[in-house]
Motif scaffolding. Structure first.
Motif, PDB file in Angstrom:
ATOM      1  N   ASP A  24     -23.511  25.704  86.973  1.00  0.00           N
ATOM      2  CA  ASP A  24     -23.083  26.036  88.522  1.00  0.00           C
ATOM      3  C   ASP A  24     -22.696  24.655  89.424  1.00  0.00           C
ATOM      4  O   ASP A  24     -23.594  23.651  89.544  1.00  0.00           O
ATOM      5  CB  ASP A  24     -24.719  26.339  89.102  1.00  0.00           C
ATOM      6  CG  ASP A  24     -24.581  26.734  90.541  1.00  0.00           C
ATOM      7  OD1 ASP A  24     -23.605  27.415  90.948  1.00  0.00           O
ATOM      8  OD2 ASP A  24     -25.707  26.997  91.354  1.00  0.00           O
ATOM      9  N   ASP A  25     -21.359  25.167  89.504  1.00  0.00           N
ATOM     10  CA  ASP A  25     -20.843  23.926  90.186  1.00  0.00           C
ATOM     11  C   ASP A  25     -20.968  24.001  91.764  1.00  0.00           C
ATOM     12  O   ASP A  25     -20.274  23.104  92.661  1.00  0.00           O
ATOM     13  CB  ASP A  25     -19.341  24.017  90.028  1.00  0.00           C
ATOM     14  CG  ASP A  25     -19.028  23.564  88.465  1.00  0.00           C
ATOM     15  OD1 ASP A  25     -19.914  22.769  87.971  1.00  0.00           O
ATOM     16  OD2 ASP A  25     -17.988  23.982  87.896  1.00  0.00           O
ATOM     17  N   SER A  26     -21.470  24.989  92.214  1.00  0.00           N
ATOM     18  CA  SER A  26     -21.603  25.218  93.626  1.00  0.00           C
ATOM     19  C   SER A  26     -22.572  23.931  94.369  1.00  0.00           C
ATOM     20  O   SER A  26     -23.341  23.484  93.812  1.00  0.00           O
ATOM     21  CB  SER A  26     -22.131  26.588  94.037  1.00  0.00           C
ATOM     22  OG  SER A  26     -23.519  26.651  93.670  1.00  0.00           O
ATOM     23  N   PRO A  27     -22.449  23.677  95.374  1.00  0.00           N
ATOM     24  CA  PRO A  27     -23.346  22.728  96.028  1.00  0.00           C
ATOM     25  C   PRO A  27     -24.626  23.338  96.147  1.00  0.00           C
ATOM     26  O   PRO A  27     -24.774  24.408  96.355  1.00  0.00           O
ATOM     27  CB  PRO A  27     -22.674  22.144  97.250  1.00  0.00           C
ATOM     28  CG  PRO A  27     -21.802  23.385  97.618  1.00  0.00           C
ATOM     29  CD  PRO A  27     -21.223  24.042  96.517  1.00  0.00           C
ATOM     30  N   PRO A  28     -25.778  22.331  96.115  1.00  0.00           N
ATOM     31  CA  PRO A  28     -26.864  22.872  96.328  1.00  0.00           C
ATOM     32  C   PRO A  28     -27.389  23.529  97.581  1.00  0.00           C
ATOM     33  O   PRO A  28     -26.859  22.992  98.830  1.00  0.00           O
ATOM     34  CB  PRO A  28     -27.898  21.444  96.027  1.00  0.00           C
ATOM     35  CG  PRO A  28     -26.991  20.373  96.428  1.00  0.00           C
ATOM     36  CD  PRO A  28     -25.612  20.822  96.099  1.00  0.00           C
ATOM     37  N   THR A  29     -28.265  24.434  97.767  1.00  0.00           N
ATOM     38  CA  THR A  29     -28.536  25.195  98.746  1.00  0.00           C
ATOM     39  C   THR A  29     -29.209  24.252  99.809  1.00  0.00           C
ATOM     40  O   THR A  29     -29.885  23.486  99.266  1.00  0.00           O
ATOM     41  CB  THR A  29     -29.360  26.542  98.630  1.00  0.00           C
ATOM     42  OG1 THR A  29     -30.339  26.229  97.991  1.00  0.00           O
ATOM     43  CG2 THR A  29     -28.235  27.370  97.745  1.00  0.00           C
ATOM     44  N   ARG A  30     -29.515  24.803 101.147  1.00  0.00           N
ATOM     45  CA  ARG A  30     -30.319  23.773 101.868  1.00  0.00           C
ATOM     46  C   ARG A  30     -31.870  23.954 101.429  1.00  0.00           C
ATOM     47  O   ARG A  30     -32.471  22.791 101.380  1.00  0.00           O
ATOM     48  CB  ARG A  30     -30.197  24.265 103.331  1.00  0.00           C
ATOM     49  CG  ARG A  30     -30.909  23.457 104.151  1.00  0.00           C
ATOM     50  CD  ARG A  30     -30.591  23.745 105.685  1.00  0.00           C
ATOM     51  NE  ARG A  30     -31.235  22.890 106.780  1.00  0.00           N
ATOM     52  CZ  ARG A  30     -30.894  21.401 107.015  1.00  0.00           C
ATOM     53  NH1 ARG A  30     -29.830  21.231 106.584  1.00  0.00           N
ATOM     54  NH2 ARG A  30     -31.626  21.092 107.826  1.00  0.00           N
TER      55      ARG A  30
END
Length: 117
Positions: free
Chosen positions: A72-78
Motif C-alpha cells: 500500500d503506497d498510499s499515505p496513512p489515513t488520519r
C-alpha cells in the motif's frame, strides 16, 4: 579612457534589496539542510517491510509458486496516524493538518529510535 583591471567597483545594494537577497540565501540553505536531513533519517512510514516466515521451506515444498505482494503506497489515513500517535504517547492537537501530524510522528519516532540506540 582605459580603466585598469585592478580597479574593482563595488556596488552597494539598497537595504530592502539586501534583505531580500539574505532571505533567498537563507531559504536555499534551509532547503538544502532539510533535504540532507531527509536522506539521513528516512520516514518510518514509507519503509514497510514484508516478512515471509519459512519462505525457503515453502518454496522447496511447492514446485511453482506465484507470489503476489500487495504494498500500500498510499499515505496513512488520519485515523492510522492518530492511533500511532496514541501508542507513542504524543499529545495531538485537533487543529493539526495531516502533514503536520505526520511530521510530529516521524520526529518522535526518530527520537525514540535514537534514544534506544
Amino acid at each position: 579612457m582605459i580603466k585598469s583591471a585592478a580597479i574593482v567597483k563595488t556596488k552597494t545594494l539598497a537595504p530592502w534589496k539586501e534583505l531580500r537577497l539574505q532571505k533567498r540565501k537563507l531559504k536555499k540553505a534551509n532547503a538544502a539542510e532539510r533535504k540532507a536531513i531527509k536522506q539521513i533519517r528516512p520516514s518510518p512510514m514509507s519503509a514497510q517491510i514484508i516478512e515471509v516466515p519459512d519462505a525457503v521451506e515453502a518454496i522447496e515444498s511447492v514446485e511453482a509458486i506465484e507470489v503476489v505482494e500487495v504494498v500500500d503506497d498510499s499515505p496513512p489515513t488520519r485515523e492510522e496516524m492518530l492511533q500511532q500517535a496514541e501508542t507513542i504517547g504524543m499529545k495531538v492537537d485537533k487543529r493539526w493538518s495531516d502533514a503536520t501530524l505526520l511530521k510530529h510522528i516521524e520526529e518522535s519516532a526518530w527520537a525514540i529510535q535514537n534514544d534506544n540506540s
